[in-house]
Each structure stands twice: as structure tokens, then as C-alpha cells.
Scaffold this motif. Structure first.
Motif, short mmCIF file in Angstrom:
data_model
loop_
_atom_site.label_atom_id
_atom_site.label_comp_id
_atom_site.label_asym_id
_atom_site.label_seq_id
_atom_site.Cartn_x
_atom_site.Cartn_y
_atom_site.Cartn_z
N VAL A 44 6.38 0.31 0.22
CA VAL A 44 7.30 -0.63 -0.55
C VAL A 44 6.44 -1.97 -1.13
O VAL A 44 6.16 -2.05 -2.41
N VAL A 45 5.71 -2.69 -0.07
CA VAL A 45 4.83 -3.61 -0.38
C VAL A 45 3.69 -3.43 -1.14
O VAL A 45 3.38 -4.12 -2.40
N THR A 46 3.16 -2.25 -1.04
CA THR A 46 2.01 -1.66 -1.69
C THR A 46 2.44 -1.47 -3.23
O THR A 46 1.70 -1.83 -4.52
N ALA A 47 3.54 -0.81 -3.20
CA ALA A 47 4.17 -0.42 -4.58
C ALA A 47 4.26 -1.76 -5.43
O ALA A 47 4.11 -1.97 -6.68
N ILE A 48 4.92 -2.90 -4.78
CA ILE A 48 5.02 -4.09 -5.51
C ILE A 48 3.87 -4.76 -6.03
O ILE A 48 3.71 -5.12 -6.94
N VAL A 50 1.03 -3.33 -6.54
CA VAL A 50 0.32 -2.43 -7.74
C VAL A 50 1.24 -2.82 -8.83
O VAL A 50 1.04 -3.13 -9.96
N GLY A 51 2.64 -2.69 -8.86
CA GLY A 51 3.36 -3.05 -9.96
C GLY A 51 3.29 -4.32 -10.58
O GLY A 51 3.14 -4.45 -11.82
N LEU A 52 3.26 -5.53 -9.70
CA LEU A 52 2.80 -6.80 -10.18
C LEU A 52 1.60 -6.87 -10.87
O LEU A 52 1.49 -7.52 -11.86
N ARG A 53 0.62 -6.32 -10.40
CA ARG A 53 -0.70 -6.42 -10.88
C ARG A 53 -0.72 -5.59 -12.32
O ARG A 53 -1.24 -6.19 -13.21
N HIS A 54 -0.27 -4.41 -12.39
CA HIS A 54 -0.44 -3.65 -13.52
C HIS A 54 0.47 -3.82 -14.79
O HIS A 54 0.20 -3.87 -15.74
N LEU A 55 1.67 -4.15 -14.45
CA LEU A 55 2.92 -4.35 -15.31
C LEU A 55 2.81 -6.15 -15.59
O LEU A 55 3.31 -6.30 -17.02
N PHE A 56 2.68 -6.82 -14.86
CA PHE A 56 2.89 -8.20 -15.02
C PHE A 56 1.54 -9.14 -14.98
O PHE A 56 1.40 -10.24 -15.29
N GLY A 59 -1.25 -11.19 -9.45
CA GLY A 59 -1.83 -10.83 -8.21
C GLY A 59 -1.29 -11.80 -6.96
O GLY A 59 -1.08 -12.97 -7.36
N SER A 60 -1.32 -11.38 -5.60
CA SER A 60 -1.01 -12.00 -4.77
C SER A 60 -1.68 -11.79 -3.51
O SER A 60 -1.60 -10.60 -2.89
N VAL A 61 -2.46 -12.63 -3.16
CA VAL A 61 -3.52 -12.23 -1.85
C VAL A 61 -2.58 -12.04 -0.71
O VAL A 61 -2.96 -11.27 0.10
N ALA A 62 -1.97 -13.06 -0.77
CA ALA A 62 -0.96 -12.99 0.69
C ALA A 62 -0.08 -11.49 0.92
O ALA A 62 -0.13 -11.19 1.93
N LEU A 63 0.37 -11.25 -0.09
CA LEU A 63 1.24 -9.86 -0.26
C LEU A 63 0.10 -8.65 0.03
O LEU A 63 0.36 -7.64 0.93
N GLN A 64 -1.26 -8.80 -0.48
CA GLN A 64 -2.22 -7.76 -0.43
C GLN A 64 -2.60 -7.88 1.24
O GLN A 64 -2.56 -7.07 1.75
N GLU A 65 -2.65 -8.99 1.76
CA GLU A 65 -2.96 -9.15 3.22
C GLU A 65 -1.89 -8.83 4.00
O GLU A 65 -2.08 -8.29 5.26
N SER A 66 -0.63 -8.90 3.64
CA SER A 66 0.29 -8.46 4.56
C SER A 66 0.32 -7.02 4.87
O SER A 66 0.70 -6.49 5.88
N HIS A 71 -0.68 -2.59 8.49
CA HIS A 71 -1.50 -1.49 8.93
C HIS A 71 -2.26 -1.47 10.31
O HIS A 71 -2.06 -0.76 11.15
N ALA A 72 -2.57 -2.79 10.68
CA ALA A 72 -3.15 -3.08 11.95
C ALA A 72 -2.05 -3.15 13.00
O ALA A 72 -2.36 -2.34 14.18
N ALA A 73 -1.30 -3.57 12.48
CA ALA A 73 0.13 -3.37 13.52
C ALA A 73 0.65 -2.23 14.09
O ALA A 73 0.92 -1.80 15.05
N VAL A 74 0.68 -1.25 12.91
CA VAL A 74 1.03 0.28 13.18
C VAL A 74 -0.10 0.89 13.94
O VAL A 74 0.37 1.35 15.00
N PHE A 75 -1.28 0.81 13.76
CA PHE A 75 -2.10 1.11 14.42
C PHE A 75 -2.18 0.75 16.03
O PHE A 75 -2.27 1.49 16.99
N MET A 76 -2.37 -0.44 16.12
CA MET A 76 -2.67 -1.20 17.53
C MET A 76 -1.29 -1.14 18.23
O MET A 76 -1.29 -0.90 19.67
N LEU A 77 -0.10 -1.26 17.73
CA LEU A 77 1.14 -1.19 18.64
C LEU A 77 1.62 0.35 18.54
O LEU A 77 2.41 0.55 19.22
N GLY A 78 1.26 1.13 17.88
CA GLY A 78 1.61 2.65 17.95
C GLY A 78 0.72 3.48 18.90
O GLY A 78 0.83 4.39 18.89
#
Length: 191
Positions: A44-48, A50-56, A59-66, A71-78
Motif C-alpha cells: 500500500v505504501v509503495t503504491a502511494i 508511486v501514485g504521489l510521484r507519477h500523478l502529482f 516525492g516523500s523521502v520519509a515515505l520511501q524510507e518507511s 522490508h527490513a523488519a519483515v526479513f529480520m523479524l520473520g
């Protein structure tokens, strides 16, 4: 592999080792299923982003970093959950042909000689790295990024601890099989 008592003993009469294995498995199960939700949130966040960048053109560095943080949490905690589900890479050519006792011995030796030492190395080796990151309140190097890089780095010892606990559960589970306190994998359903 799940633990079920070999005999139909009441839960109170079962060896404490089986109770402890179930406790460790439960902790891993909760962490794994909770962490799994991050994959959907990442989509969902990735879609947001991409949508924000291409439609409007926003860009949001914080959103991209999130997304990177999730991703790190999924691998490390999974990782511990993957170990619990027997989902790590294995050469099954010989493993499938072994007797249940031989498989249990391989798992015991794998836990003692590989998994636990590597997790101790990662956990212990990352402590100074994480401590220093917390000390300086390390944040993103990008303007507008997330200020909690120290939280991201904290996943290293947390992963080492969670995988170590699950490795202990696997070690005890296989020792229980070898001591005839529990059936081998696939011989009896979970309790």
C-alpha cells in the motif's frame, strides 16, 4: 514441526520441556504473523509513493524510507518464524531419506554448530554498532528522511535473539524426539 506428547497424558503430566517448546513457538508465531502484516502495508505504501510521484509530482523521502524499514523488519523479524515453519533453505536430497532419529540428530547438530553460534556472533557483534547508533540518535542521511535509523539497526540483535530462541525450541524439540518424549515430524499432528 509441532510437539505433541507421545502418550495421551494430561497437559499437567507432560514434561516441562514440551511446555517450554510450545511457549517459544507461540512467541515466534505471534511475532511472525504480526510481522507478516507489514508486507501488505508495504504494498500500500509503495503504491502511494508511486501514485504521489507519477500523478502529482510529489516525492516523500520519509515515505520511501518507511518501505525500507518495513522490508527490513519483515526479513529480520520473520527469520525466526521461517525457522519455525522449516522454511529455510536445506539440501533435502539426503534429509528426506534419513530416519526420523537421524533427521533429529542433524537438526540438533545444525542448531548447536551453526544456527546458535552464528546468532550469538551477529547479536554480540552488533551491540556496539547499535549502542553507538542510539547514543548519537542516528537519523537518515537524506533531508526529510526518517530520524530513527537506530531503530532499524536495533533489528540486528532483536533478530539474533528471536532466531536464537526459536533455534533453542528446535533443538529441544529434536532432543525430545531422540528421548522419545515427542513424535518425529509428521508422525502426529500438533497439540
Amino acid at each position: 514441526m509441532t510437539i505433541a506428547p507421545v502418550s495421551a497424558q494430561p497437559a499437567a503430566a507432560q514434561p516441562k520441556i514440551l511446555w517450554f517448546i510450545r511457549l517459544l513457538d507461540s512467541l515466534t508465531q505471534i511475532t511472525g504473523t504480526t510481522t507478516a502484516w507489514l508486507t501488505g502495508i508495504m504494498v500500500v505504501v509503495t503504491a502511494i509513493v508511486v501514485g504521489l510521484r507519477h500523478l502529482f509530482g510529489i516525492g516523500s523521502v520519509a515515505l520511501q524510507e518507511s518501505v525500507t524499514y518495513m522490508h527490513a523488519a519483515v526479513f529480520m523479524l520473520g527469520a525466526a518464524y521461517t525457522l519455525k515453519q522449516d522454511g529455510h533453505v536445506r539440501v533435502d536430497i539426503l534429509h528426506k531419506k534419513m530416519s526420523p532419529a537421524a533427521r533429529a540428530w542433524v537438526e540438533v547438530l545444525g542448531s548447536l554448530l551453526f544456527t546458535l553460534p552464528v546468532m550469538v556472533f551477529i547479536g554480540w557483534g552488533s551491540l556496539d554498532f547499535v549502542r553507538e547508533s542510539w547514543r548519537i540518535g542516528e537519523g537518515s542521511t537524506d533531508s526529510g528522511g526518517i530520524g530513527g535509523v537506530y531503530l532499524l539497526k536495533t533489528l540486528l540483535p532483536v533478530m539474533a535473539l528471536s532466531v536464537s530462541l526459536q533455534a533453542i525450541a528446535e533443538l529441544l524439540r529434536n532432543l525430545a524426539v531422540l528421548m522419545n518424549l515427542a513424535p518425529a515430524s509428521g508422525e502426529q499432528s500438533s497439540c
